[in-house]
Motif scaffolding. Sequence first.
Motif, short mmCIF file in Angstrom:
data_model
loop_
_atom_site.label_atom_id
_atom_site.label_comp_id
_atom_site.label_asym_id
_atom_site.label_seq_id
_atom_site.Cartn_x
_atom_site.Cartn_y
_atom_site.Cartn_z
N ARG A 155 -2.90 -4.18 3.56
CA ARG A 155 -2.93 -2.83 3.40
C ARG A 155 -2.63 -2.10 4.86
N SER A 159 0.91 0.55 5.87
CA SER A 159 0.40 2.11 6.16
C SER A 159 1.13 2.27 7.40
N SER A 160 1.52 3.65 7.33
CA SER A 160 2.28 4.32 8.74
C SER A 160 1.13 4.44 9.82
N ARG A 161 0.00 4.53 9.49
CA ARG A 161 -1.41 4.96 10.52
C ARG A 161 -2.58 4.60 9.68
N VAL A 162 -3.50 4.10 10.60
CA VAL A 162 -4.82 3.50 10.06
C VAL A 162 -5.83 4.31 10.57
N VAL A 194 1.66 -0.56 14.11
CA VAL A 194 1.02 0.38 13.19
C VAL A 194 -0.08 1.10 14.24
N PHE A 272 -6.12 4.21 5.03
CA PHE A 272 -4.83 3.72 4.83
C PHE A 272 -4.07 4.66 3.96
N ASP A 273 -2.51 4.35 4.15
CA ASP A 273 -1.63 5.29 3.22
C ASP A 273 -1.95 5.32 1.81
N GLU A 274 -2.27 4.18 1.19
CA GLU A 274 -2.42 4.27 -0.22
C GLU A 274 -3.97 3.97 -0.60
N GLN A 297 -5.14 6.26 -3.26
CA GLN A 297 -4.72 7.59 -3.09
C GLN A 297 -4.45 8.32 -4.27
N TYR A 305 -10.11 9.83 -2.50
CA TYR A 305 -9.34 9.54 -1.36
C TYR A 305 -9.24 10.74 -0.35
N ARG A 309 -10.31 11.34 3.75
CA ARG A 309 -9.32 11.22 4.69
C ARG A 309 -9.65 12.85 5.45
#
Length: 346
Positions: A155, A159-162, A194, A272-274, A297, A305, A309
């Motif tokens: 995961r 992801s682009s950022r956590v 990341v 995560f992103d998803e 997500q 989700y 966030r």
Amino acid sequence: MFAASALIAVIVFAIVSLVLPFRFKTLTSKWIEQARSALLSRCQYAVFCSGEGKAGERLVKLRTWGITAFALLVIFLVSIDKPFQDHPSNASRVGFAILGAVALTAAVAFAYEMGRAFLPWVHGAGLLSRFGFRALWVLQPGQPSAALRDGLAARVRGSSRVLILDVTGQDLIGKGAGPSGGMLYDTLTSMTSVPVNLLLLQPESYSPDPEQRRATVFQSVLAEMDITPQNFMRRIRATLDAVQTLNESRPEDARIDVRFYSEKPSFRSIVFDESVLVAPWVPRESTFPTPFLEVAQSAADPTLYSAFRFHFARLWVASAPKQEVAAKSHGFKSVVVRRAPAAVAE
């Protein structure tokens, strides 16, 4: 005529079981999804832990199983010629009869339970996936499982950022490397591209505790964790030292950025992103198994989700930078308080 009917039945069975799934896979898949949608269209709730409080029902099932097994044994014994005659072969025959009665009854009971539980299981799984509930991971105290570590690594990689919301960060990062170390430490060591935002509870937070009279959030947390302010700060410093070590091998735009929030913690999350992993905050860290619920997500219907966030984003905007907290945390004045929760007005 009977032979032709039997042959036609075999051909139809072969078409349904072999030809359709392999030759017409697109059409078959469409039919399956339509049947699944029709089955789940009226499902409005899913029941979990349905076995609780059913000791009486289980006892009745056991009695039924025992009566059925004994009845089958009697039938098997009747079919044996003189089963109790003094002959060596009779002992083995009776033994096989007992095993056969037990096995046949167990097979029937298993088939009954599977058939009875299949539809509720399909309803439950379909309803969970419909609203984005994907999985439940359990963090065992002492050493996270390899499956959990691998799942987190996959995961993080996607992801682009956590975004991490925790209290001290000890279980996730502060314990350092190794199988018994921080759950995310090794993953963040290998995946240096990341960026990570990490939120921890601010030491010496003077925000009032909404559940306690004349107590701050920090005082209440210390009481629930049953530790001193110095021990709490040692855990924070261990996490900050681990973050500093990780940042040494990370580019500037992928650093682990640490901030501190002042609200009373209620849950832990990794966004995560998803998907997002959400767990209850257990005051006695590293003592009890911790369940992490994974929420996707996107799903067929709205999921939770976005709420998690948004909660992280709200705390991040109002949080204090690491340098500011470090400057205020050289001395400790907090006293661990243990007070009863404030009465709720009716």
